[in-house]
Write a protein that holds these residues in place. Structure first.
Motif, mmCIF file in Angstrom:
data_model
loop_
_atom_site.group_PDB
_atom_site.id
_atom_site.type_symbol
_atom_site.label_atom_id
_atom_site.label_comp_id
_atom_site.label_asym_id
_atom_site.label_seq_id
_atom_site.Cartn_x
_atom_site.Cartn_y
_atom_site.Cartn_z
ATOM 1 N N LEU A 7 20.367 5.848 5.240
ATOM 2 C CA LEU A 7 20.102 6.832 4.197
ATOM 3 C C LEU A 7 18.950 7.759 4.577
ATOM 4 C CD1 LEU A 7 20.881 7.841 1.420
ATOM 5 C CD2 LEU A 7 19.317 6.184 0.445
ATOM 6 N N ALA A 8 17.945 7.244 5.271
ATOM 7 C CA ALA A 8 16.824 8.078 5.694
ATOM 8 C C ALA A 8 17.283 9.156 6.679
ATOM 9 C CB ALA A 8 15.731 7.217 6.323
ATOM 10 N N LEU A 11 19.115 11.829 4.661
ATOM 11 C CA LEU A 11 18.165 12.689 3.947
ATOM 12 C C LEU A 11 17.429 13.628 4.899
ATOM 13 C CD1 LEU A 11 16.623 10.404 1.200
ATOM 14 C CD2 LEU A 11 18.136 12.353 0.907
ATOM 15 N N ILE A 14 19.713 16.514 5.495
ATOM 16 C CA ILE A 14 19.756 17.366 4.303
ATOM 17 C C ILE A 14 18.488 18.201 4.199
ATOM 18 C CG2 ILE A 14 19.741 17.337 1.777
ATOM 19 C CD1 ILE A 14 21.608 14.885 1.959
ATOM 20 N N ILE A 15 17.332 17.581 4.441
ATOM 21 C CA ILE A 15 16.055 18.303 4.392
ATOM 22 C C ILE A 15 16.036 19.416 5.434
ATOM 23 C CG2 ILE A 15 13.578 18.089 4.849
ATOM 24 C CD1 ILE A 15 13.819 15.239 3.624
ATOM 25 N N ARG A 18 18.147 22.304 4.179
ATOM 26 C CA ARG A 18 17.571 22.958 2.995
ATOM 27 C C ARG A 18 16.358 23.798 3.370
ATOM 28 N NH1 ARG A 18 19.371 21.461 -1.999
ATOM 29 N NH2 ARG A 18 17.447 22.117 -2.982
ATOM 30 N N THR A 34 14.238 20.132 -3.495
ATOM 31 C CA THR A 34 13.779 19.880 -2.128
ATOM 32 C C THR A 34 12.563 18.961 -2.129
ATOM 33 O OG1 THR A 34 14.616 22.027 -1.404
ATOM 34 C CG2 THR A 34 12.989 20.958 0.010
ATOM 35 N N ILE A 37 13.747 15.393 -2.841
ATOM 36 C CA ILE A 37 14.418 14.799 -1.681
ATOM 37 C C ILE A 37 13.392 14.386 -0.632
ATOM 38 C CG2 ILE A 37 15.957 15.315 0.258
ATOM 39 C CD1 ILE A 37 17.587 17.045 -1.680
ATOM 40 N N VAL A 40 11.630 11.144 -1.760
ATOM 41 C CA VAL A 40 12.477 9.970 -1.552
ATOM 42 C C VAL A 40 12.538 9.629 -0.069
ATOM 43 C CG1 VAL A 40 14.847 9.106 -1.726
ATOM 44 C CG2 VAL A 40 13.815 10.310 -3.649
ATOM 45 N N PHE A 41 12.637 10.634 0.776
ATOM 46 C CA PHE A 41 12.652 10.412 2.225
ATOM 47 C C PHE A 41 11.382 9.716 2.678
ATOM 48 C CE2 PHE A 41 11.655 12.034 6.530
ATOM 49 C CZ PHE A 41 12.707 11.456 7.215
#
Length: 71
Positions: A7-8, A11, A14-15, A18, A34, A37, A40-41
């Motif tokens: 998951l990291a 993310l 995705i970061i 973005r 952003t 996210i 959470v990362f």
């Protein structure tokens, strides 16, 4: 075939996409998404060896800056 993913890592991808976008095209809610996210990362990588290594490096940099600023 079993497909697994971290998951990291997802993310982080995705970061990356973005943040590549133009700043002028972002709304306030998009900026807050952003930030959420990224938070959470950070929480996901903090307990890992990589996260601890980053923490050590940043701590050493902060210590070096604070000592360089002193008398």
């Amino acid at each position: 075939m079993i497909l697994t993913f971290n998951l990291a890592v997802l993310l982080a991808v995705i970061i990356y996409f973005r943040i590549r976008r133009r700043v002028q095209a972002r709304s306030r809610s998009d900026q807050w998404m952003t930030v959420a996210i990224v938070m959470v990362f950070g929480l996901l990588i903090a307990p890992t060896d990589f996260g601890q290594g980053v923490l050590d490096v940043v701590g050493q940099l902060a210590q070096g800056v604070s000592q360089a600023d002193g008398p």
